[in-house]
Design a protein around this motif. Structure first.
Motif, PDB file in Angstrom:
ATOM      1  N   PHE A 127       0.826  -1.204   0.000  1.00  0.00           N
ATOM      2  CA  PHE A 127       0.000   0.000   0.000  1.00  0.00           C
ATOM      3  C   PHE A 127       0.864   1.259   0.000  1.00  0.00           C
ATOM      4  O   PHE A 127       1.875   1.335   0.706  1.00  0.00           O
ATOM      5  CB  PHE A 127      -0.888   0.039   1.253  1.00  0.00           C
ATOM      6  N   TYR A 128       0.445   2.236  -0.791  1.00  0.00           N
ATOM      7  CA  TYR A 128       0.959   3.593  -0.656  1.00  0.00           C
ATOM      8  C   TYR A 128      -0.159   4.421  -0.029  1.00  0.00           C
ATOM      9  O   TYR A 128      -1.290   4.427  -0.521  1.00  0.00           O
ATOM     10  CB  TYR A 128       1.360   4.201  -2.002  1.00  0.00           C
ATOM     11  N   PHE A 129       0.154   5.103   1.081  1.00  0.00           N
ATOM     12  CA  PHE A 129      -0.860   5.808   1.857  1.00  0.00           C
ATOM     13  C   PHE A 129      -0.813   7.319   1.619  1.00  0.00           C
ATOM     14  O   PHE A 129       0.236   7.949   1.800  1.00  0.00           O
ATOM     15  CB  PHE A 129      -0.650   5.564   3.356  1.00  0.00           C
ATOM     16  N   TYR A 130      -1.944   7.873   1.238  1.00  0.00           N
ATOM     17  CA  TYR A 130      -2.166   9.314   1.302  1.00  0.00           C
ATOM     18  C   TYR A 130      -3.017   9.578   2.552  1.00  0.00           C
ATOM     19  O   TYR A 130      -4.039   8.904   2.771  1.00  0.00           O
ATOM     20  CB  TYR A 130      -2.932   9.817   0.087  1.00  0.00           C
ATOM     21  N   ALA A 131      -2.606  10.542   3.360  1.00  0.00           N
ATOM     22  CA  ALA A 131      -3.339  10.845   4.586  1.00  0.00           C
ATOM     23  C   ALA A 131      -3.483  12.351   4.712  1.00  0.00           C
ATOM     24  O   ALA A 131      -2.489  13.076   4.809  1.00  0.00           O
ATOM     25  CB  ALA A 131      -2.604  10.285   5.809  1.00  0.00           C
ATOM     26  N   CYS A 132      -4.725  12.837   4.689  1.00  0.00           N
ATOM     27  CA  CYS A 132      -4.933  14.280   4.776  1.00  0.00           C
ATOM     28  C   CYS A 132      -5.849  14.617   5.944  1.00  0.00           C
ATOM     29  O   CYS A 132      -6.686  13.812   6.355  1.00  0.00           O
ATOM     30  CB  CYS A 132      -5.520  14.831   3.476  1.00  0.00           C
TER      31      CYS A 132
ATOM     32  N   ASN B  57       8.762   7.140   1.995  1.00  0.00           N
ATOM     33  CA  ASN B  57       8.825   6.330   0.779  1.00  0.00           C
ATOM     34  C   ASN B  57       7.505   5.633   0.470  1.00  0.00           C
ATOM     35  O   ASN B  57       7.307   5.180  -0.667  1.00  0.00           O
ATOM     36  CB  ASN B  57       9.931   5.267   0.909  1.00  0.00           C
ATOM     37  N   ARG B  58       6.614   5.548   1.463  1.00  0.00           N
ATOM     38  CA  ARG B  58       5.362   4.825   1.220  1.00  0.00           C
ATOM     39  C   ARG B  58       4.125   5.547   1.732  1.00  0.00           C
ATOM     40  O   ARG B  58       3.038   4.985   1.737  1.00  0.00           O
ATOM     41  CB  ARG B  58       5.429   3.428   1.830  1.00  0.00           C
ATOM     42  N   MET B  59       4.300   6.802   2.125  1.00  0.00           N
ATOM     43  CA  MET B  59       3.139   7.576   2.568  1.00  0.00           C
ATOM     44  C   MET B  59       3.385   9.063   2.410  1.00  0.00           C
ATOM     45  O   MET B  59       4.521   9.530   2.386  1.00  0.00           O
ATOM     46  CB  MET B  59       2.757   7.237   4.008  1.00  0.00           C
TER      47      MET B  59
END
Length: 287
Positions: A111-116, A135-137
């Motif tokens: 998983f690549y995580f976008y968190a807003c 590197n992954r979020m």
């Protein structure tokens, strides 16, 4: 709840009818109407929403909300992927990372995580977490009532998105825009996972006079706000946005703290909403 109209799944009771109120509960709701928040104050709460949430996180830091270790149990869509497939996941309203970091701990290495989040302070707590990895979020500030999410996330690029106890904190006049933002971020066939507060939840019944902004929308003591949904409202909102309705229902839980002698019923609403594949017609399923 109507016990004749439910199904048990992993300890949760999913129901399809609104809770029937006792006379005492009806009286509680009536008493809330004795003193409604004036329109000018309600407008100021909307204007100061970001500040109130920033103060909330300044006061509580990462200690208020529990990590959400239940999400993979509730939302099988999180684990129904080929482990070699790259998955882009977007948490809309990430708080301090109570959903993404349990997933990291469970080994979601593909998983690549976008968190807003609305609150800059909350985003800073996410970035300070020992599990945060550039590197992954990617954690960033975004106001879901605008389109600034797309300064950081490309439209039609996300496999999964979540709105977990977020929409209830937003003025109902903005819900349509928030749903559209989620829709635009998802790839065709992508899924939005949803949970929030349900109508007549214990927390709604406990509000006193002077906290009600409008029907089913309240101000907490700290200036943050909360709405309590029906499944019909959510069905209408997400269908009008263009989603296919995969799941849309109430879920009954209990909040238990044996040390403090607390055992109270809770009512949430839970949904799974899919962006149709190109050219596919919209249909409803469960709920």
């Amino acid at each position: 709840m109507d016990k004749s109209n439910h199904v048990e799944i992993n300890g949760d009771r999913f129901v399809h009818r609104l809770k029937e109120l006792t006379d005492a509960e009806k009286q509680c709701l009536e008493s809330q109407n004795m003193r409604i928040i004036p329109k000018l104050k309600a407008a100021k709460l909307e204007k100061d929403a970001k500040r109130h949430w920033d103060i909330f996180y300044k006061r509580n830091e990462t200690k208020f909300f529990r990590d959400r270790h239940w999400t993979t149990r509730e939302f099988q869509e999180l684990i129904n992927f080929d482990p070699d497939e790259r998955i882009f996941y977007l948490e809309l309203g990430c708080g301090v990372g109570n959903m993404i970091f349990p997933l990291v701990e469970e080994g979601f290495s593909n998983f690549y995580f976008y968190a807003c989040d609305f609150s800059p302070r909350a985003v800073e707590f996410v970035k300070r977490n020992k599990l945060y990895d550039d590197n992954r979020m990617k954690a960033f500030c975004a106001d879901l009532t605008t389109d600034d999410l797309f300064d950081s996330v490309t439209e039609n690029s996300v496999d999964l998105a979540s709105l977990i106890f977020v929409l209830s904190a937003i003025d109902p006049t903005h819900w349509s825009h928030v749903a559209t933002v989620a829709y635009k971020a998802l790839k065709p066939g992508g899924m939005l996972l949803f949970r929030d507060y349900g109508r007549y939840d214990m927390a709604q019944l406990r509000f006193k006079a002077g906290h009600k902004i409008s029907d089913n929308f309240y101000m907490r003591q700290d200036g943050t706000r909360s709405y309590y949904f029906t499944e019909e409202e959510l069905l209408k909102l997400f269908m009008e946005t263009g989603f296919e309705i995969i799941m849309n229902t109430y879920v009954q839980r209990r909040t238990v703290n044996f040390k403090e002698g607390i055992d109270v019923p809770r009512i949430f609403v839970q949904g799974k909403y899919r962006k149709p594949l190109e050219g596919k017609s919209i249909s409803t399923c469960e709920g």
